[in-house]
Scaffold this active site. Structure first.
Site, PDB file in Angstrom:
ATOM      1  N   VAL A  64       0.839  -1.193   0.000  1.00 18.91           N
ATOM      2  CA  VAL A  64       0.000   0.000   0.000  1.00 18.91           C
ATOM      3  C   VAL A  64       0.879   1.250   0.000  1.00 18.91           C
ATOM      4  O   VAL A  64       1.589   1.519   0.952  1.00 18.91           O
ATOM      5  CB  VAL A  64      -0.928   0.037   1.223  1.00 18.91           C
ATOM      6  CG1 VAL A  64      -1.741   1.322   1.229  1.00 18.91           C
ATOM      7  CG2 VAL A  64      -1.846  -1.172   1.225  1.00 18.91           C
ATOM      8  N   LYS A  71      -7.062   6.065  -1.538  1.00 13.90           N
ATOM      9  CA  LYS A  71      -8.307   5.423  -1.969  1.00 13.90           C
ATOM     10  C   LYS A  71      -8.958   4.693  -0.804  1.00 13.90           C
ATOM     11  O   LYS A  71     -10.173   4.711  -0.642  1.00 13.90           O
ATOM     12  CB  LYS A  71      -8.028   4.457  -3.111  1.00 13.90           C
ATOM     13  CG  LYS A  71      -7.771   5.214  -4.405  1.00 13.90           C
ATOM     14  CD  LYS A  71      -7.089   4.401  -5.457  1.00 13.90           C
ATOM     15  CE  LYS A  71      -6.602   5.364  -6.538  1.00 13.90           C
ATOM     16  NZ  LYS A  71      -5.693   4.738  -7.473  1.00 13.90           N
ATOM     17  N   SER A 179     -14.912 -28.148  -5.838  1.00 13.80           N
ATOM     18  CA  SER A 179     -15.786 -27.956  -4.685  1.00 13.80           C
ATOM     19  C   SER A 179     -16.768 -29.122  -4.542  1.00 13.80           C
ATOM     20  O   SER A 179     -17.232 -29.400  -3.446  1.00 13.80           O
ATOM     21  CB  SER A 179     -16.551 -26.643  -4.806  1.00 13.80           C
ATOM     22  OG  SER A 179     -17.316 -26.633  -5.990  1.00 13.80           O
ATOM     23  N   GLY A 188     -19.501 -24.455  -9.665  1.00  8.40           N
ATOM     24  CA  GLY A 188     -19.532 -23.632 -10.865  1.00  8.40           C
ATOM     25  C   GLY A 188     -19.287 -24.435 -12.128  1.00  8.40           C
ATOM     26  O   GLY A 188     -19.794 -24.103 -13.193  1.00  8.40           O
ATOM     27  N   ASP A 191     -15.008 -30.695 -12.700  1.00  9.17           N
ATOM     28  CA  ASP A 191     -13.597 -30.911 -12.934  1.00  9.17           C
ATOM     29  C   ASP A 191     -13.252 -32.380 -12.718  1.00  9.17           C
ATOM     30  O   ASP A 191     -13.219 -32.856 -11.592  1.00  9.17           O
ATOM     31  CB  ASP A 191     -12.816 -30.028 -11.954  1.00  9.17           C
ATOM     32  CG  ASP A 191     -11.376 -29.896 -12.348  1.00  9.17           C
ATOM     33  OD1 ASP A 191     -11.006 -30.381 -13.434  1.00  9.17           O
ATOM     34  OD2 ASP A 191     -10.611 -29.310 -11.573  1.00  9.17           O
TER      35      ASP A 191
END
Length: 331
Positions: A64, A71, A179, A188, A191
Site C-alpha cells: 500500500v 483510496k 468444490s 460452478g 472438474d
DNA sequence: CATTAGTG
DNA sequence: ACTAATGA
C-alpha cells in the site's frame, strides 16, 4: 470461498474495492502491473487485524503506497470511493465486462470488439461467424454457464461418467474434484481427473496415449458431452448436459498418469488456501509438494525423485499433516 | 504455469 | 513461432 478464519474479515469491504479496481486495471486498461499491485494491497488489507482508520495505518501495509492509501481512506470515510464509482459507471467498463462473460473472449478481444463498435452480447451475435469455435460456444451458452450446478446433478453425472468409463475401459479411474469433492451444495463447473491403471509419466513422455480422446468420444456418443472447447492429449475442456431439462454445464477432463494421479486429486480438490498451507507445511517438513509429485528436499534444498504415492492419504502421512476429509478443506 | 486453438 | 485464453 476466500476468507481468513482468524479475524473475521474486518477490512473485507476495503479489499473488495481494491480487487475490483485491480480487475478493472486488468480487463479495461490491460495493465497487469497495476492489477498485481491492487491484489497484494488487497491481501495485506484483508489480513490486517483491525479496521484501518488512518492513511498512516494504511500506508504501513505491504503493497500500500500513497495512492492506494488515499483510496482506502476515501472509501473508509464515505461508504465508497469516487474512482471506483466512476469506473463502475464507465460505459467501456460495462461493455467490456459484458463481453467478458463469453467464454473464449478475454481483454484483448473485448478491447478490439469495443473499437469496432461491438459493445454488447447482442451485437456480438451479429458477427458470430467471425468468432472461433470456442467463442461461438461461449456465446451460445453464456447464460447457462453462469448457473450454479446443484450437487445432486453432479452426482448423477458422476455415476453416468463412471459407468461409461468402465464399460469402455475397465482400467480407467476417475475422480471429480473441485468444490464438488469438498461436498459443496453447488459448484460452478465440473472438474474430472482420470487415469489409467497402468500408465506412468515416463511412458507418457514418449507415446502419447489416446485414452482421453477415446473417453471423450464415448461420452459424446452417449450424449453427455455436447460440445468441445478444446481437446488435446491430456486436457479436454467442453460442455456436458445431464438431460434435456438441465442446463449445459462446463466440464473439464484431464488425463493424468497413475503416478501423478493422487497429487493431482489433492491439488484440484483445493481449496486454494488449503493447498497453500499444505504446501508450506510440506516445505517445513523438508518436502516439496505440487500438482504432480511429492519430493524430498535434499539438504542442498534440491528436490529428489518423486516419492511413489498410491493414495491421497499417503501424501498427508509423508509430511505428517493431519488428514482432512475433502469436506473440511475449505480454508 | 501449462495446455490448447488459431494465425501467419 | 507466437499470441490469446482457460483454469487452479
Amino acid at each position: 470461498m476466500s476468507s481468513s478464519m482468524s479475524s473475521p474479515a474486518i477490512n473485507a469491504d476495503i479489499s473488495e474495492m481494491l480487487l475490483e479496481l485491480g480487475k478493472h486495471e486488468m480487463n479495461v486498461n490491460q495493465n497487469r502491473f497495476k492489477y498485481q499491485m491492487y491484489r497484494k494491497a488487497a491481501k495485506s488489507v484483508v489480513d490486517h487485524p483491525k479496521r484501518i482508520q488512518s492513511v498512516a495505518e494504511a500506508k504501513g501495509l505491504a503493497g500500500v503506497g500513497a495512492k492506494i492509501a488515499l483510496k482506502i481512506m476515501d472509501f473508509v470515510a464515505n461508504g465508497s470511493n469516487r474512482q471506483l464509482d466512476r469506473v463502475r459507471q464507465s460505459d467501456t467498463n460495462q461493455s467490456i465486462n459484458e463481453l467478458l462473460r463469453v467464454s473464449g473472449i478475454g481483454p484483448k478481444l473485448a478491447a478490439k470488439l469495443m473499437a469496432d463498435g461491438i459493445d454488447t452480447i447482442d451485437r456480438l451475435r451479429t458477427i458470430a461467424d467471425t468468432l472461433t469455435d470456442h467463442q461461438k460456444i461461449g456465446l451460445k451458452y453464456v447464460d447457462e454457464f453462469e448457473r450454479k450446478i446443484p450437487r445432486e446433478e453432479i452426482q448423477k453425472i458422476e455415476t453416468l461418467l463412471t459407468a461409461k468409463m468402465n464399460e469402455f475401459n475397465k482400467n480407467l479411474l476417475l475422480t471429480i474434484c473441485g468444490s464438488y469433492r469438498r461436498e459443496a451444495r453447488e459448484s460452478g463447473d465440473i472438474d474430472v481427473l482420470i487415469t489409467h491403471r497402468n500408465v506412468t509419466s515416463d511412458q507418457m513422455k514418449f507415446k502419447t496415449n489416446t485414452y482421453l480422446k477415446d473417453s471423450v468420444r464415448s461420452l459424446q456418443k452417449c450424449g453427455l458431452i455436447t460440445d468441445r472447447l478444446s481437446l488435446g492429449d491430456t486436457k479436454f475442456m467442453g460442455v456436458c448436459r445431464l438431460s434435456k431439462e438441465c442446463p449445459h454445464r462446463r466440464i473439464d477432463i484431464r488425463f493424468l498418469p497413475l503416478d501423478q494421479y493422487f497429487c493431482g486429486i489433492l491439488y484440484f480438490t483445493g481449496n486454494d488456501f488449503f493447498n497453500q498451507q499444505m504446501r508450506k507445511h510440506a516445505n517445513e517438513m523438508g518436502f516439496t509438494l505440487n500438482e504432480y509429485s511429492l519430493r524430498r528436499l535434499g539438504l542442498t534444498s534440491v528436490p529428489g525423485e518423486p516419492i511413489a504415492i498410491t493414495s491421497e492419504k499417503e501424501i498427508f502421512e509423508y509430511i505428517d499433516f493431519p488428514y482432512k476429509e475433502p469436506r473440511d478443506r475449505n480454508f
